[in-house]
Motif scaffolding. Structure first.
Motif, PDB file in Angstrom:
ATOM      1  N   LEU A 249      -6.651   5.658 -20.895  1.00  0.00           N
ATOM      2  CA  LEU A 249      -5.793   6.678 -20.305  1.00  0.00           C
ATOM      3  C   LEU A 249      -5.589   7.835 -21.268  1.00  0.00           C
ATOM      4  O   LEU A 249      -5.098   7.643 -22.382  1.00  0.00           O
ATOM      5  CB  LEU A 249      -4.421   6.093 -19.941  1.00  0.00           C
ATOM      6  CG  LEU A 249      -4.383   5.113 -18.775  1.00  0.00           C
ATOM      7  CD1 LEU A 249      -4.636   3.702 -19.274  1.00  0.00           C
ATOM      8  CD2 LEU A 249      -3.043   5.156 -18.078  1.00  0.00           C
ATOM      9  N   LEU A 250      -5.977   9.031 -20.841  1.00  0.00           N
ATOM     10  CA  LEU A 250      -5.657  10.244 -21.585  1.00  0.00           C
ATOM     11  C   LEU A 250      -4.274  10.677 -21.140  1.00  0.00           C
ATOM     12  O   LEU A 250      -4.061  10.978 -19.964  1.00  0.00           O
ATOM     13  CB  LEU A 250      -6.673  11.349 -21.293  1.00  0.00           C
ATOM     14  CG  LEU A 250      -8.155  10.978 -21.311  1.00  0.00           C
ATOM     15  CD1 LEU A 250      -8.999  12.227 -21.074  1.00  0.00           C
ATOM     16  CD2 LEU A 250      -8.535  10.292 -22.602  1.00  0.00           C
ATOM     17  N   HIS A 251      -3.329  10.693 -22.060  1.00  0.00           N
ATOM     18  CA  HIS A 251      -1.956  11.010 -21.686  1.00  0.00           C
ATOM     19  C   HIS A 251      -1.840  12.453 -21.217  1.00  0.00           C
ATOM     20  O   HIS A 251      -2.611  13.324 -21.638  1.00  0.00           O
ATOM     21  CB  HIS A 251      -1.031  10.778 -22.877  1.00  0.00           C
ATOM     22  CG  HIS A 251      -0.733   9.333 -23.121  1.00  0.00           C
ATOM     23  ND1 HIS A 251       0.537   8.864 -23.348  1.00  0.00           N
ATOM     24  CD2 HIS A 251      -1.550   8.246 -23.145  1.00  0.00           C
ATOM     25  CE1 HIS A 251       0.492   7.549 -23.532  1.00  0.00           C
ATOM     26  NE2 HIS A 251      -0.762   7.155 -23.415  1.00  0.00           N
ATOM     27  N   PRO A 252      -0.879  12.729 -20.343  1.00  0.00           N
ATOM     28  CA  PRO A 252      -0.656  14.110 -19.919  1.00  0.00           C
ATOM     29  C   PRO A 252      -0.271  14.971 -21.118  1.00  0.00           C
ATOM     30  O   PRO A 252       0.387  14.505 -22.055  1.00  0.00           O
ATOM     31  CB  PRO A 252       0.493  13.999 -18.914  1.00  0.00           C
ATOM     32  CG  PRO A 252       1.143  12.689 -19.185  1.00  0.00           C
ATOM     33  CD  PRO A 252       0.077  11.793 -19.730  1.00  0.00           C
ATOM     34  N   VAL A 253      -0.677  16.216 -21.090  1.00  0.00           N
ATOM     35  CA  VAL A 253      -0.453  17.091 -22.236  1.00  0.00           C
ATOM     36  C   VAL A 253      -0.390  18.539 -21.753  1.00  0.00           C
ATOM     37  O   VAL A 253      -0.979  18.888 -20.728  1.00  0.00           O
ATOM     38  CB  VAL A 253      -1.589  16.919 -23.281  1.00  0.00           C
ATOM     39  CG1 VAL A 253      -2.920  17.418 -22.740  1.00  0.00           C
ATOM     40  CG2 VAL A 253      -1.265  17.595 -24.598  1.00  0.00           C
TER      41      VAL A 253
END
Length: 306
Positions: A249-253
């Motif tokens: 999972l690529l965290h929201p940014v």
């Protein structure tokens, strides 16, 4: 049948048998992704009730059924996988039109997400027949539930499911570059023999937090969150860490376009904070690589002293 599930079929009958299960319908059944106890009572009942059980791998599904004490003959089993889905879907359609209840299961988890099943459902629905979901285990939602992937203020909530990225390095790198501008959480899947390649590709995302979840619900389950640029080092720190199936999972940014905005933020923070703190916050706010911001901060401080 495993002794652990001796009473499960009776419980399934008591809990689910009174509900309506129409004939001529396709039942899309989620199965455990690791822990056999993660089966629903309704799924157990439908697996018993089905006239035909279509499955991604008949051998794997036979083993699953044996664990629960469910017996299906060879004539009731139908292989339906990514290489024969279009053809096998026609066989399923014929059986549904004859009034059978057909259940479909993939090897693990919820069919039709990254596993086969979507073409089958499309065929069934196009024929005017019913496809009924039996929800259950999902590696995607399981990983999301424990990642703590909180969206920064101003970033849209929700997530984007990207699944498996291309195998070839150049195509994978191009996908990562496109995903770099996606501010929402991005969900990827990866196999153990390619996880280090994926980690190398994701390193360009710098400080963006990434959660790796492997072997979810199994004995050696492991979940960690690392900056993207440190993923490869973390994996190489222990040979066991690269084993098992992965959800990534690529965290929201908060991502901004161009270097001008990151420099503007850095210039606002530097007079008020220590250099390293200003760089860290500027990277978090803009999504720009920390190393590049650090070099820029040093140059700005030097120019102030001249």
């Amino acid at each position: 049948m495993s002794a652990s599930f001796a009473s499960a079929l009776g419980a399934a009958r008591d809990a689910a048998a009174a509900q309506h299960y129409p004939q001529g319908a396709l039942y899309v059944v989620a199965t455990p992704i690791g822990n056999l106890a993660d089966i629903t009572l309704r799924a157990l009942h439908v697996l018993q009730l089905a006239d035909t059980l279509a499955c991604e791998d008949t051998r794997h599904t036979h083993g699953l059924l044996r664990a629960y004490g469910i017996d299906k003959s060879g004539a009731q089993m139908l292989a339906l996988h990514q290489h024969n889905e279009a053809e096998a879907a026609q066989t399923v359609l014929a059986r549904l039109q004859a009034g059978q209840r057909v259940a479909y299961v993939s090897d693990a988890g919820t069919p039709g997400v990254s596993d086969p099943g979507a073409r089958l459902v499309a065929t069934v629905r196009a024929a005017g027949l019913r496809a009924m979901p039996l929800p259950g285990a999902s590696s995607v939602t399981s990983a999301l539930s424990v990642a703590g992937a909180v969206a920064p203020a101003g970033v849209d909530t929700g997530f984007v499911f990207a699944g498996f990225l291309p195998v070839k390095n150049a195509e994978r790198a191009a996908c990562v570059q496109r995903l770099a501008s996606e501010t929402r959480c991005v969900v990827l899947l990866e196999a153990p023999h390619r996880i280090t390649d994926l980690a190398q590709a994701l390193a360009v995302l710098g400080e963006r937090p990434v959660t790796l979840a492997r072997e979810i619900s199994k004995q050696f389950e492991e979940i960690t969150t690392q900056p993207a640029q440190q993923l490869l080092a973390w994996l190489q720190g222990d040979t066991q860490r690269a084993k098992g199936e992965f959800v990534v999972l690529l965290h929201p940014v908060w991502v901004v376009d161009g270097a001008d905005e990151s420099q503007r933020v850095l210039e606002l923070l530097l007079p008020e904070l220590p250099l390293k703190t200003a760089v860290r916050l500027a990277a978090q706010i803009t999504g720009a690589p920390r190393n590049a911001l650090y070099d820029r901060a040093l140059a700005l401080r030097q120019s102030e002293q001249e």
